[in-house]
Design a protein around this motif. Structure first.
Motif, mmCIF file in Angstrom:
data_model
loop_
_atom_site.group_PDB
_atom_site.id
_atom_site.type_symbol
_atom_site.label_atom_id
_atom_site.label_comp_id
_atom_site.label_asym_id
_atom_site.label_seq_id
_atom_site.Cartn_x
_atom_site.Cartn_y
_atom_site.Cartn_z
ATOM 1 N N VAL A 1 0.814 -1.221 0.000
ATOM 2 C CA VAL A 1 0.000 0.000 0.000
ATOM 3 C C VAL A 1 0.849 1.275 0.000
ATOM 4 C CG1 VAL A 1 -2.052 -1.033 1.045
ATOM 5 C CG2 VAL A 1 -0.307 -0.022 2.519
ATOM 6 N N ASN A 2 2.065 1.191 0.496
ATOM 7 C CA ASN A 2 2.907 2.391 0.558
ATOM 8 C C ASN A 2 3.902 2.497 -0.600
ATOM 9 O OD1 ASN A 2 2.240 3.841 3.138
ATOM 10 N ND2 ASN A 2 2.549 1.773 3.922
ATOM 11 N N LEU A 3 3.584 1.812 -1.680
ATOM 12 C CA LEU A 3 4.529 1.765 -2.803
ATOM 13 C C LEU A 3 5.063 3.150 -3.192
ATOM 14 C CD1 LEU A 3 5.877 0.212 -5.142
ATOM 15 C CD2 LEU A 3 3.776 0.547 -6.443
ATOM 16 N N THR A 4 4.172 4.110 -3.345
ATOM 17 C CA THR A 4 4.637 5.397 -3.875
ATOM 18 C C THR A 4 5.418 6.195 -2.820
ATOM 19 O OG1 THR A 4 2.463 6.339 -3.430
ATOM 20 C CG2 THR A 4 2.873 5.537 -5.656
ATOM 21 N N LYS A 5 5.007 6.045 -1.556
ATOM 22 C CA LYS A 5 5.803 6.722 -0.511
ATOM 23 C C LYS A 5 7.202 6.106 -0.434
ATOM 24 C CE LYS A 5 2.401 8.504 2.764
ATOM 25 N NZ LYS A 5 1.838 8.373 4.113
ATOM 26 N N CYS A 6 7.275 4.806 -0.689
ATOM 27 C CA CYS A 6 8.585 4.153 -0.672
ATOM 28 C C CYS A 6 9.440 4.660 -1.831
ATOM 29 C CB CYS A 6 8.416 2.636 -0.722
ATOM 30 S SG CYS A 6 9.978 1.767 -0.720
ATOM 31 N N LEU A 7 8.811 4.911 -2.972
ATOM 32 C CA LEU A 7 9.570 5.485 -4.106
ATOM 33 C C LEU A 7 10.186 6.815 -3.679
ATOM 34 C CD1 LEU A 7 7.153 4.920 -7.150
ATOM 35 C CD2 LEU A 7 9.200 3.589 -6.568
ATOM 36 N N ARG A 8 9.408 7.587 -2.920
ATOM 37 C CA ARG A 8 9.924 8.875 -2.441
ATOM 38 C C ARG A 8 11.116 8.653 -1.508
ATOM 39 N NH1 ARG A 8 6.163 12.663 1.257
ATOM 40 N NH2 ARG A 8 6.391 10.854 2.578
ATOM 41 N N ALA A 9 10.992 7.652 -0.622
ATOM 42 C CA ALA A 9 12.089 7.360 0.309
ATOM 43 C C ALA A 9 13.344 6.929 -0.452
ATOM 44 C CB ALA A 9 11.658 6.268 1.291
ATOM 45 N N LEU A 10 13.158 6.124 -1.489
ATOM 46 C CA LEU A 10 14.305 5.666 -2.289
ATOM 47 C C LEU A 10 14.962 6.861 -2.979
ATOM 48 C CD1 LEU A 10 12.653 2.437 -3.733
ATOM 49 C CD2 LEU A 10 14.706 2.483 -2.279
ATOM 50 N N ASP A 11 14.145 7.827 -3.357
ATOM 51 C CA ASP A 11 14.663 9.034 -3.993
ATOM 52 C C ASP A 11 15.465 9.868 -2.991
ATOM 53 O OD1 ASP A 11 14.532 10.828 -6.400
ATOM 54 O OD2 ASP A 11 13.687 12.174 -4.888
ATOM 55 N N ILE A 12 14.908 10.027 -1.802
ATOM 56 C CA ILE A 12 15.565 10.832 -0.758
ATOM 57 C C ILE A 12 16.913 10.209 -0.379
ATOM 58 C CG2 ILE A 12 15.419 11.477 1.704
ATOM 59 C CD1 ILE A 12 12.283 11.519 1.230
ATOM 60 N N CYS A 13 16.916 8.880 -0.274
ATOM 61 C CA CYS A 13 18.094 8.174 0.271
ATOM 62 C C CYS A 13 18.938 7.493 -0.805
ATOM 63 C CB CYS A 13 17.650 7.136 1.290
ATOM 64 S SG CYS A 13 16.841 7.835 2.729
ATOM 65 N N ASP A 14 18.803 7.894 -2.060
ATOM 66 C CA ASP A 14 19.588 7.284 -3.132
ATOM 67 C C ASP A 14 19.559 5.758 -2.984
ATOM 68 O OD1 ASP A 14 21.279 6.945 -5.249
ATOM 69 O OD2 ASP A 14 23.118 7.428 -4.150
ATOM 70 N N GLY A 15 18.334 5.239 -2.940
ATOM 71 C CA GLY A 15 18.146 3.849 -2.532
ATOM 72 C C GLY A 15 18.303 2.823 -3.631
ATOM 73 N N VAL A 16 18.385 1.573 -3.184
ATOM 74 C CA VAL A 16 18.403 0.432 -4.101
ATOM 75 C C VAL A 16 17.401 -0.596 -3.572
ATOM 76 C CG1 VAL A 16 20.819 0.736 -4.778
ATOM 77 C CG2 VAL A 16 20.254 -0.760 -2.843
ATOM 78 N N VAL A 17 16.971 -1.497 -4.443
ATOM 79 C CA VAL A 17 16.055 -2.569 -4.044
ATOM 80 C C VAL A 17 16.656 -3.891 -4.513
ATOM 81 C CG1 VAL A 17 13.697 -3.454 -4.213
ATOM 82 C CG2 VAL A 17 14.105 -0.989 -4.354
ATOM 83 N N ARG A 18 16.570 -4.908 -3.687
ATOM 84 C CA ARG A 18 17.033 -6.230 -4.074
ATOM 85 C C ARG A 18 15.998 -7.269 -3.660
ATOM 86 N NH1 ARG A 18 19.799 -3.495 -6.544
ATOM 87 N NH2 ARG A 18 22.071 -3.492 -6.840
ATOM 88 N N GLU A 19 16.073 -8.441 -4.310
ATOM 89 C CA GLU A 19 15.244 -9.563 -3.884
ATOM 90 C C GLU A 19 16.163 -10.689 -3.431
ATOM 91 O OE1 GLU A 19 12.997 -11.263 -7.120
ATOM 92 O OE2 GLU A 19 14.772 -11.514 -8.382
ATOM 93 N N VAL A 20 15.723 -11.438 -2.440
ATOM 94 C CA VAL A 20 16.514 -12.574 -1.947
ATOM 95 C C VAL A 20 15.599 -13.799 -1.845
ATOM 96 C CG1 VAL A 20 18.279 -11.259 -0.702
ATOM 97 C CG2 VAL A 20 16.137 -11.810 0.454
ATOM 98 N N SER A 21 16.193 -14.970 -2.060
ATOM 99 C CA SER A 21 15.406 -16.210 -2.053
ATOM 100 C C SER A 21 15.118 -16.660 -0.620
ATOM 101 C CB SER A 21 16.180 -17.309 -2.782
ATOM 102 O OG SER A 21 17.329 -17.637 -2.021
ATOM 103 N N ASP A 22 14.181 -17.570 -0.478
ATOM 104 C CA ASP A 22 13.898 -18.120 0.847
ATOM 105 C C ASP A 22 15.131 -18.837 1.417
ATOM 106 O OD1 ASP A 22 11.398 -17.080 0.589
ATOM 107 O OD2 ASP A 22 10.316 -18.989 0.678
#
Ligand code: F0G
Length: 445
Positions: A319-340
Motif C-alpha cells: 500500500v505504501n509503494l509510492t511513498k517508498c519510491l519517495r524514500a528511495l529518492d531521498i536516500c539514493d536507494g536500491v532494491v534487491r530480492e533474496v530467495s527463501d
C-alpha cells in the motif's frame, strides 16, 4: 487531526503528516534529546517513540498513548558481519524484536493509538500478515481504548502471531484469501462501519516508525551510518525512514542522509520488479502510474500470489509503494530480492551471532550480503540492518531449518525451494543413559 482519513478525497493518494515547524520548533541539535535519558520515570521519556516527540509533534502530551514501546537496541554483530562480508565493527543490527509485542509495529501503533484516542475511536482494525494484528491487539488490551478487529489471510500467519491476537482478545476475522485480499477488505469494512484503520495507510503509523531511525542515530551518538537495510513488505517502514531523514535534513539536524536498501523476498518482489526491472521512480511525485497498473493487471491475469517463507512480507500489492519510491529518492536507494534459501541461511547466522529474528527480518541481512557481493556496499561501510521481528514469532521455520527430520524439512521448507540448511544446528539424539550422554557431549563440544 480531527478526522479519520487515509486517502486524499480528490486523487485517492496516501496522506502525509506535514508539520509547521515554526509553530513547534524542534531542538537545535539531536544531542538535546540526551536530556531525556535522566527522566526514565516519565513514561514519555521512557518510550523510545515519545522521547523524540518534538520530531512528531502532532499530539498534545496528555493525549499520548504509550506502553513503553521502542526500548530497543543497536547491536554490533561481528560474526554476522563476517557472513555478510563486512569488516569487523561495521555491521549493526537494530533489534526491534524487543518491543512489547515483539516487532517494530509498536512504534507506529502507539502513534496511531494516540491519534485514535484524540478522535475517540471505539473500534480499531487492520489487515495483517501477523505482526500488525499482534500489536493492535496488544494496544487494545492494555489501554482498553478500543476493540481490536484483525483481518488475516487463511493459513498465512505464523502461530506465534496468531496466538498473540487470540490471547489479547482481538476479534480475529480469517478471510479465505491472502494478505492482499484482506487489505482490500479491511479498507472497505473500515469505511462502511466507521472503524479506525491502523494499517500503514494511516499516516500517523509512519510518524511513530520514524523513531526507529532516531534511535539508530542515538545509538551511533548521532553519526549517520552509510546504509540502512530493511525488509520490504507493505513498505511502511522504508517510507517512514525516508521521511525521517528528509525532515532531519530539512531541519539542519543532520548534514547527510544514509543510503537505503529495501529487500524483498523473491516470492513477493513487486518493489524490486517495478523499481529495478521496470525503472519506476518517484520523479518528483509524477511517477508513471501505467507502469504500476500494467504490473498489477499482469499479476491479476496470471493469478500470481505472493509466496515466501517470510510470511510477514508475503505481499504483492504494497500500500505504501509510492511513498517508498519517495524514500528511495531521498536516500539514493536500491532494491534487491533474496530467495527463501538466502533468508533462512541469514536467519541462522543472525541467531548464532546476534539476537535472533523471524524470517522476514533476516531478509535485511541476506540483502546486505548480496549488496556486498555485488560491490554496491563496500566492506568498510557502516551498515545497519533492521531486525523487524522477534525470533519466537515464527518458531516453525526455525525448527524446520534445524531439524534432522527430512520429512518435516520438506513439508515446511522443501516446497519453498529451500534445498539445504547450511548452518543447521541439529539436536543430538542420545539414549537416556549417563555414559552415552557424557560421550555425546565430549564428542560434540
Ligand atoms: N518485517 C516484519 C517482521 C513484518 O511484520 C513486516 C510487515 C515487515 C518486515 C515489512 O514491513 O510492511 O513496513 O514494509 N508486516 C505487516 C503486518 C505487513 O501485517 O504485520 P513493511
Amino acid at each position: 487531526m480531527d478526522e479519520v482519513l487515509t486517502a486524499c478525497s480528490q486523487c485517492g493518494g496516501l496522506l502525509d503528516v506535514a508539520y509547521d515547524w515554526d509553530r513547534t520548533p524542534p531542538p537545535a541539535s539531536l544531542r538535546e534529546f540526551e536530556q531525556k535519558w535522566t527522566r526514565r520515570w516519565d513514561p514519555l521519556c521512557l518510550s523510545g517513540v515519545w522521547r523524540f516527540r518534538e520530531l512528531l509533534p502532532f499530539a498534545r502530551p496528555e493525549q499520548i498513548v504509550t506502553i513503553g514501546e521502542g526500548q530497543t537496541l543497536l547491536q554490533v554483530a561481528d560474526q554476522v558481519a563476517r557472513f555478510v562480508g563486512l569488516d569487523q565493527g561495521r555491521l549493526h543490527l537494530q533489534y526491534e524484536g524487543l518491543n512489547p509485542s515483539g516487532s517494530f509495529k509498536d512504534n507506529g501503533m502507539s502513534a496511531a493509538f494516540t491519534h485514535a484516542r484524540g478522535i475517540g475511536a471505539k473500534r480499531a482494525a487492520c489487515a495483517s500478515t501477523g505482526n500488525t494484528s499482534a500489536s493492535l491487539a496488544l494496544y487494545c488490551s492494555v489501554t482498553q481504548l478500543a476493540k481490536a478487529i484483525v483481518f488475516i489471510g487463511s493459513g498465512k500467519i505464523s502461530f506465534g502471531k496468531l496466538s498473540q491476537a487470540l490471547d489479547y482478545g482481538a476479534l480475529t476475522v480469517q478471510i479465505a484469501g491472502d494478505f492482499d485480499d484482506a487489505m482490500l477488505r479491511v479498507q472497505q469494512v473500515a469505511r462502511e462501519l466507521g472503524i479506525y484503520l491502523v494499517n500503514s495507510v494511516n499516516p500517523f503509523r509512519l510518524e511513530g516508525q520514524k523513531t526507529i531511525m532516531y534511535r539508530v542515530l542515538e545509538a551511533l551518538r548521532w553519526e549517520v551510518p552509510d546504509w540502512i537495510v530493511v525488509p520490504g513488505g507493505n513498505l511502511g517502514n522504508s517510507s517512514a525512514f525516508g521521511k525521517a531523514f528528509a525532515e532531519l535534513r530539512e531541519l539542519g539536524l543532520i548534514d547527510r542522509v544514509p543510503r537505503l536498501a529495501v529487500i524483498n523476498a523473491a516470492g513477493a518482489n513487486t518493489l524490486f520488479e517495478l523499481f529495478e526491472r521496470r525503472g519506476l521512480r518517484w520523479n518528483k511525485g509524477q511517477f508513471a502510474e501505467p507502469v504500476i497498473d500494467d504490473y498489477y493487471n499482469q499479476l491479476t491475469a496470471t493469478e500470481r500470489r505472493a509466496a515466501t517463507i517470510a510470511s510477514a512480507i508475503e505481499i504483492n500489492r504494497p500500500v505504501n509503494l509510492t511513498k517508498c519510491l519517495r524514500a528511495l529518492d531521498i536516500c539514493d536507494g536500491v532494491v534487491r530480492e533474496v530467495s527463501d534459501q538466502e533468508i533462512l541461511d541469514a536467519k541462522a547466522q543472525v541467531g548464532a551471532g546476534g539476537l535472533g529474528c523471524e524470517p522476514a527480518s533476516a531478509a535485511s541481512v541476506a540483502g546486505a550480503k548480496l549488496l556486498r557481493s555485488q560491490g554496491v556496499i563496500a566492506p568498510d561501510e557502516r551498515v545497519v540492518c533492521i531486525l523487524t521481528g522477534h525470533q519466537l514469532k515464527d518458531p516453525d521455520a526455525t525448527v524446520a531449518y534445524h531439524t534432522t527430520d527430512q520429512a518435516k524439512f520438506n513439508e515446511v521448507l522443501g516446497k519453498r525451494g529451500v534445498k539445504r540448511a547450511a548452518y543447521a544446528n541439529r539436536a543430538v539424539p542420545v539414549s537416556n543413559d549417563l555414559d552415552e550422554i557424557v560421550k555425546a557431549i565430549r564428542l560434540y563440544s
